[in-house]
Design a protein around this motif. Structure first.
Motif, short mmCIF file in Angstrom:
data_model
loop_
_atom_site.label_atom_id
_atom_site.label_comp_id
_atom_site.label_asym_id
_atom_site.label_seq_id
_atom_site.Cartn_x
_atom_site.Cartn_y
_atom_site.Cartn_z
N ALA A 150 0.89 -1.15 0.00
CA ALA A 150 0.00 0.00 0.00
C ALA A 150 0.93 1.20 0.00
N TYR A 151 0.79 2.08 -1.00
CA TYR A 151 1.69 3.22 -1.15
C TYR A 151 0.94 4.53 -1.04
N LEU A 152 1.58 5.51 -0.43
CA LEU A 152 1.23 6.91 -0.58
C LEU A 152 2.41 7.58 -1.27
N ILE A 153 2.12 8.28 -2.35
CA ILE A 153 3.15 8.93 -3.17
C ILE A 153 2.76 10.39 -3.34
N MET A 154 3.66 11.31 -3.01
CA MET A 154 3.32 12.72 -3.10
C MET A 154 4.38 13.51 -3.86
N THR A 155 3.93 14.35 -4.79
CA THR A 155 4.77 15.34 -5.45
C THR A 155 4.33 16.71 -4.97
N GLU A 156 4.92 17.75 -5.56
CA GLU A 156 4.51 19.10 -5.19
C GLU A 156 3.05 19.36 -5.51
N LYS A 157 2.51 18.68 -6.52
CA LYS A 157 1.19 19.01 -7.05
C LYS A 157 0.14 17.91 -6.87
N LYS A 158 0.54 16.70 -6.49
CA LYS A 158 -0.41 15.60 -6.47
C LYS A 158 -0.12 14.64 -5.32
N LEU A 159 -1.19 13.94 -4.88
CA LEU A 159 -1.08 12.86 -3.91
C LEU A 159 -1.69 11.62 -4.53
#
Length: 467
Positions: free
Chosen positions: A156-165
């Motif tokens: 199970a992953y949570l991945i975050m960039t500056e603009k998206k989750l």
């Protein structure tokens, strides 16, 4: 794991969410936040209150965040392995949090290193970041879907960039991950109990093989595979989750009570008092008492400042932890025949010590009832039991285990009883649950390095009849 998008107090909400998930890991904690332009991180080894005890949250300003409390199944101790992991590059930053364990991690890491990747951690979580950056085409969700298609095992992953989750769940859905709403913001958590503490409303679960994308335009769902076959870890219902969490609309406390009642149907015993091993077995003990008519009493007291011994990383720490965390109530058990209800026996460390504690407090008989089948096979999906040598039931019969822990009688719940009590309605043989640690039938391919470690070909001793 916990994540939030679209709230001005994202970091503080993540802190409170992680606090309710602290039972899932006590080796480290971290939070990454974005203000739409940059990602900031604060993390460290230890409990959440230790890592964020001196104003670290004040610097984590932003509208979105992801956080993680660590229970290591792959990778060594140390700051670099504490999650979330943060990666910076010329094309933007990326933060990762992971619950689970990859079964093809060794092969992927060797391949990536051969191709020039340099790993900064020993955690299998970092593999996904390298795979994402190597895709080289499309937007971040296309890159993530391409990378996820290469992975095997539980994630199970949570991945975050500056603009998206983004949130993703493996095709078998071994580990839980849910979506909620709070004042227009989206929240994600490993357990629904995290929603309750911040006042969020549960919406639904992330489905196996699903990729959730959240940004300022809202939430959308995509599939990175159509080959999904639910096999949620049975230990989530039995041990890992908090009693106030729900999975697939099944409350964990209610399921554990049914486990206790089913145990009475399968293994009744004459006794004076029922007690449960805090905290995960209390619900099952209440169910056992209700079904048997034997009074439930608080026969064991837990020191609230000691973590969970099952998820301690070394045997020495587990031994020390058992001695520190439990005390018998002499006035309850002295001169009594006691039914001790527990959720599982993994290495035998805890059970042996607790039985002795009860005897030292004056119990004249101790009957142990385990509301799960014997754990005879290693887990490669996020539980730190990757070798059969660690598992007492892999080499001992039930009668031998009884003698080893010093109980007057010992009974385990049957596989059929487990499935019936939990009550999932999935239309397959295992009701949408993973039973691999009980049966040795793994829902995914087990790769040579794991298979070798597990010694799955070893011959087991025949089990003697139980009393």
């Amino acid at each position: 794991m916990f994540g939030v998008w679209g709230h001005p107090e994202a970091a503080r909400l993540t802190y409170y969410g992680l606090h309710s998930l602290q039972h899932r890991g006590q080796e480290g904690a971290g939070i990454v936040v974005t203000d739409g332009e940059t990602l900031k991180i604060s993390k460290g080894p230890g409990l959440l209150t230790e890592v964020f005890g001196t104003g670290e949250l004040d610097s984590l300003t932003g509208k979105a965040a992801i956080g993680h409390v660590r229970y290591s199944t792959a990778g060594e101790e140390g700051y670099e392995n504490v999650q979330p992991l943060l990666f910076n590059s010329q094309t933007g930053s990326l933060a990762l949090a992971h619950n689970g364990s990859l079964t093809n991690a060794d092969a992927l890491k060797s391949q990536l290193e051969y191709q020039g990747s340099i790993f900064q951690t020993t955690s299998d979580t970092e593999i996904l970041a390298h795979l994402i950056r190597r895709v080289g085409f499309g937007n971040i969700e296309d890159q993530v879907k391409s990378a996820l298609s290469i992975l095997k095992g539980a994630y199970a992953y949570l991945i975050m960039t500056e603009k998206k989750l983004l949130a993703a769940l493996d095709p078998n859905g071994f580990r839980p991950l849910s979506i909620g709403r709070l004042d227009g913001a989206y929240v994600l958590a490993s357990e629904t109990c995290a929603f309750d503490v911040i006042g969020a409303t549960y919406e639904r679960e992330v489905m196996p093989g699903e990729l959730i994308i959240i940004d300022d335009t809202g939430l959308r769902s995509e599939r990175f595979t159509m080959n999904a076959n639910r096999a949620i870890c049975s230990m989530e219902y039995i041990y890992f989750a908090r009693p106030d969490s729900d999975f697939d609309n099944i409350n964990v406390h209610t399921a554990r009570k049914r486990l206790g009642k089913q145990m009475v149907a399968e293994a009744p015993v004459e006794a004076d008092v029922v007690t449960g091993v805090p905290d995960s077995s209390i619900s099952a003990a209440i169910g056992y008492a209700e079904a048997s008519g034997i009074p439930y009493e608080l026969g064991l007291i837990k020191n609230r400042y000691v973590g969970r011994t099952f998820i301690q990383p070394t045997q020495e720490m587990r031994e020390r932890g058992v001695k520190m965390k439990l005390s018998p109530v002499r006035g309850v058990v002295e001169g009594k025949r006691v039914v001790m209800v527990d959720d599982s026996i993994v290495r035998g460390t805890t059970s042996r010590r607790i039985v002795q504690l009860l005897r030292d407090a004056g119990a004249i008989e101790v009957h142990v009832r385990i509301t799960a089948p014997p754990i005879e096979f290693p887990c490669f999906y996020g539980v730190d039991t990757t070798s059969k040598e660690e598992l007492i039931a892999a080499s001992m019969s039930i009668e031998e285990i009884r003698q080893e822990i010093g109980a007057d009688s010992l009974e385990f719940l049957s596989k059929e009883g487990l499935l019936k009590a939990i009550g999932r309605q999935d239309q397959d043989e295992n009701c949408g649950q993973c039973l691999a640690c009980f049966t040795g039938k793994y829902p995914t391919e087990v790769f040579p390095d794991e298979a070798t470690n597990s010694n799955m070909a070893a011959q087991k001793k025949p089990k003697a009849p139980t009393s």
